[in-house]
Design a protein around this motif. Structure first.
Motif, PDB file in Angstrom:
ATOM      1  N   SER A   1      44.418  99.468  20.166  1.00 13.35           N
ATOM      2  CA  SER A   1      44.600  99.272  18.732  1.00 13.35           C
ATOM      3  C   SER A   1      45.791 100.117  18.282  1.00 13.35           C
TER       4      SER A   1
ATOM      5  N   PRO B   1      47.549 100.690  14.859  1.00  9.76           N
ATOM      6  CA  PRO B   1      47.638 100.445  13.412  1.00  9.76           C
ATOM      7  C   PRO B   1      49.079 100.350  12.931  1.00  9.76           C
TER       8      PRO B   1
ATOM      9  N   GLN C   1      49.164  94.352  16.209  1.00  3.88           N
ATOM     10  CA  GLN C   1      47.899  94.553  15.508  1.00  3.88           C
ATOM     11  C   GLN C   1      47.768  93.560  14.363  1.00  3.88           C
ATOM     12  N   ALA C   2      48.874  93.258  13.675  1.00  5.69           N
ATOM     13  CA  ALA C   2      48.834  92.249  12.615  1.00  5.69           C
ATOM     14  C   ALA C   2      48.462  90.889  13.185  1.00  5.69           C
TER      15      ALA C   2
ATOM     16  N   ARG D   1      46.690  90.399  15.901  1.00  2.00           N
ATOM     17  CA  ARG D   1      45.281  90.493  16.290  1.00  2.00           C
ATOM     18  C   ARG D   1      44.372  90.351  15.076  1.00  2.00           C
ATOM     19  N   ASP D   2      44.740  90.963  13.971  1.00  2.00           N
ATOM     20  CA  ASP D   2      43.933  90.852  12.756  1.00  2.00           C
ATOM     21  C   ASP D   2      43.926  89.422  12.226  1.00  2.00           C
TER      22      ASP D   2
ATOM     23  N   ALA E   1      41.567  86.958  13.856  1.00  2.00           N
ATOM     24  CA  ALA E   1      40.141  87.050  13.524  1.00  2.00           C
ATOM     25  C   ALA E   1      39.674  85.859  12.710  1.00  2.00           C
TER      26      ALA E   1
ATOM     27  N   THR F   1      46.075  79.943   8.179  1.00  2.00           N
ATOM     28  CA  THR F   1      46.414  80.763   9.341  1.00  2.00           C
ATOM     29  C   THR F   1      46.538  79.847  10.552  1.00  2.00           C
TER      30      THR F   1
END
Length: 742
Positions: free
Chosen positions: A43, A45, A50-51, A53-54, A57, A467
């Motif tokens: 992870s 941040p 990370q963006a 990966r988010d 979701a 998305t």
């Protein structure tokens, strides 16, 4: 406080032993119930990966992602596309679907899995969905999946789990390394102490501390993402410092016994002196590890927390369990020989005299030995100039492991990029009309046209149609530097051009992108982390020894030994020098977190030996005020302890070279090299010669700073209090020191 704690534990050894046993049993029971959890998730941040990966979701899927089971029909057998082979594979898939935690199985014959069959029909893979997170996949789950694939195996198909299933199966225990390290430590201790009870005591304390710390780290993995290497690093550091701290205290205890003290009184005074210094040294290690918090990465927090826990447990054992055992064993720990040298070293007077002659020889020729030590460290540090952060992948695992076998077969059949596809996501300002939306097709076209992309799938839309994501397969593997260059091209040119003016935010994720972001973040934060660790270590030494010169000098020589260790690390792993001797097939990339964590650990460990040596030097200087004589006495008095402790640590660290994990090998080589250099070149040459050349300047302390600093009395028993401190008011010439009589 330390004296009272030591006396209390020495008077109640039964209660102390029972308390430690209860803690050990409680933690071990908790591990048996809940298990040890590890996770290789990274992870970062604020990073682009990370963006991505988010954003991903928004797409439903199994918690651990899709896991492959690789199928291979060897030469001479029918291809997987034949009817017989298809029947066997589908029978195996049906049985795997009934394995606990498996929620879905996609075969290469289903419409959704057609891309999972190679063009020659000899390699394919099943895609499994599981209802547990990646860190909760156990070797038992992998074993159940392999057992369920028996119909395929009976048809002559070679079945190999991949992904997290393989990682779980390849989690080998390092128990053999710990046993070898303990055996080597026991041999060193027995040769040095010539007493079975005395040699066994550090081993016993180290083993208890190891059990408690490993159980605690294993349970901690349920709360944070703890890499599998975290527990191994904790074991390496915890076992080494636990034995070392106990040895340091044991030598003081034997000295007190030889002077006529009773067992309980000697245990209390040992805790107040050597125990206090060991506790301070342990706090220096923990403080250095805490400097990694400036890295701003959860991975660094976890990798610092694991050895930090091990060191704190070792310190706690040294302050409580050790006094109890010292009181119980009492005179059985006393040295066999009497006399001043034996009292100090647990050896005969001949050995003490030999160490004294060596110390005098070094002190009489300071420039020669100082320059020789600096030259050796400089030569070893040269390769460090070429140190580059890289990324490991399953192709760097040991041959024969499931991870390596699955990686190689997939790469040969589908191209190396299939082992680390990139995940491109796009967040749209308004809902897309469908996969044919112009904003999406523009991204698809840009991805397909980017050099280094082997293939790009069509866009998938989330339920809200705002998305989208694409799976992009590079031409190169996840650990290849060219894949990191592709990530940069996508982020800097291809995607910005494709989304210009549309309000779409595109991000590149996946394991390769995350590793690239991790290395970039580490490179950015490296100067801040190094500066913080050096400053904290120097401040602690300033507090301990009340000397700015000593603190700064210690920080400088520690930096030199770390640079030399980095040079050896670069030459062995990045250049591949001697790699076959370590069980590696050639050069392997060095992940960015390895040098960073090594720096914190090595700097902390170097402070250990600095504290042990300077404590002895300062005690002597406070007695008679002669700097040169104090250096000689300190070097002679701690030489055997430091070299024995270093030999034990080197044995422990080198025993982990038996691990199949390249990261563990890196820590083993780097830590062993640094400790060996620190105990010999740094502590035996650079520090004493520097102190001899500086003379009374070593102990210069400005008046305002003298009033500001607290008196920690690191030597114990009040030796640093009152008017016994002969600090000069200002730097004086080194040449004015009296020369002691022979």
């Amino acid at each position: 406080m330390f004296h009272a704690l030591g006396r209390s534990c020495a008077r109640r050894p039964g209660r102390v032993l029972a308390a430690w046993l209860a803690v050990l049993l409680a933690l071990a029971s908790a591990v048996l119930v809940f298990g040890r959890a590890t996770s290789e998730a990274v992870s970062i941040p604020g990073s682009d990966s990370q963006a991505a990966r988010d954003a991903a979701a928004a797409f439903p899927g199994p918690p651990s992602g899709n896991q492959p089971v690789v199928l291979h029909a060897p030469a001479g057998s029918a291809p997987l596309t034949s009817d017989a082979m298809r029947s066997a594979v589908e029978a195996a898939a049906a049985r795997i679907a009934r394995v606990e935690h498996v929620t879905a199985v996609t075969t290469p014959y289903a419409p959704a899995g057609r891309a999972a069959m190679s063009t020659d029909g000899r390699t394919a893979y099943l895609t499994l969905g599981l209802d547990v997170a990646a860190r909760d996949i156990t070797p038992e789950t992998t074993g159940a999946v392999e057992a369920a694939a028996e119909p395929a195996r009976q048809a002559g198909i070679e079945v190999t789990p991949g992904g997290e299933l393989a990682a779980a199966a390849d989690k080998g225990s390092t128990g053999h390394s710990e046993l070898i390290g303990l055996a080597a430590a026991a041999a060193v201790l027995f040769l040095g102490l010539r007493s079975a009870p005395a040699a066994g005591l550090p081993i016993a304390v180290g083993v208890v501390g190891l059990g408690v710390s490993l159980a605690a780290v294993g349970l901690l993995g349920h709360l944070v993402d703890m890499p599998a290497s975290g527990a191994t690093i904790a074991a390496m550091i915890g076992l080494g410092v636990g034995i070392d701290y106990t040895l340091f205290c044991l030598m003081r205890f034997r000295s007190l016994l030889a002077g006529g003290a009773g067992a309980v009184d000697a245990a209390a005074r040992t805790t107040a002196t050597a125990g206090k210094a060991a506790a301070f040294a342990g706090c220096a290690v923990v403080a250095a590890l805490a400097g990694l918090a400036l890295g701003g990465l959860p991975l660094l927090y976890a990798l610092a927390l694991a050895p930090g826990i091990a060191v704190l447990v070792a310190v706690a054992a040294g302050l409580t369990l050790l006094p109890a055992l010292l009181a119980l064993l009492g005179r059985r720990l006393a040295p066999a020989a009497a006399g001043p040298a034996a009292a100090a070293e647990g050896a005969g007077p001949e050995h003490g005299a030999r160490l004294h002659r060596i110390a005098v020889y070094v002190a009489d020729r300071p420039w020669r030995h100082l320059l020789a030590g600096l030259a050796l460290l400089a030569v070893l540090a040269v390769p460090a100039a070429g140190l580059a952060f890289g990324a490991l992948d399953a192709g760097d695992k040991a041959a024969g492991t499931d991870s390596r076998t699955a990686h190689d077969r997939l790469a040969a059949a589908f191209g190396p990029g299939v082992n680390g596809p990139l995940q491109v996501t796009a967040s749209l300002p308004t809902a897309a009309s469908g996969p044919g939306d112009g904003r999406l097709t523009a991204v698809t076209s840009a991805l397909e046209a980017t050099p280094g992309v082997a293939s790009a799938g069509g866009p998938q839309l989330a339920a809200d149609a705002r998305t989208a994501r694409w799976q992009v397969v590079p031409d190169t593997g996840p650990g290849d530097p060219r894949t990191a260059a592709l990530v940069d091209r996508l982020r800097e040119s291809a995607l910005p051009a494709a989304t210009a003016g549309s309000g779409t935010a595109a991000h590149v994720g996946g394991s390769a992108a995350a590793q690239a972001d991790l290395n970039d973040r580490l490179a950015q934060r490296l100067p801040a982390v190094i500066g913080a660790v050096v400053a904290v270590a120097a401040l602690l030494l300033l507090l301990a020894f009340r000397s700015p010169v000593v603190a700064v000098k210690a920080a400088v020589v520690a930096l030199l030994s770390v640079a030399a260790a980095y040079g050896v690390l670069t030459a062995v792993f990045q250049w591949g020098m001697g790699a076959p001797l370590l069980g590696l097939e050639g050069p392997v990339p060095i992940p960015g977190y390895v040098p960073l964590l090594m720096f914190a650990v090595l700097f902390g460990l170097s402070m250990d030996y600095e504290v042990f040596l300077l404590t002895s030097v300062r005690e002597a200087y406070l007695r008679h005020g002669d700097n040169r004589r104090a250096v000689i006495e300190g070097l002679a008095g701690t030489g055997r302890v430091i070299t024995s402790a270093a030999a034990i640590m080197v044995c422990v660290f080198l025993s982990y070279l038996l691990s199949a994990d390249p990261v563990v090998k890196m820590f083993g080589v780097g830590l062993a090299t640094a400790v060996a250099l620190d105990a010999t070149v740094v502590r035996g040459l650079l520090v004493p010669t520097g102190m001899v050349l500086l003379g009374t300047r070593n102990w210069w302390l400005p008046g305002p700073l003298d009033r500001l600093l607290p008196r920690l009395d690191i030597e114990g028993e009040g030796t640093g209090r009152g008017t016994t401190r002969p600090h000069p008011a200002a730097p004086g010439p080194a040449a004015t020191e009296p020369t002691p009589a022979p």
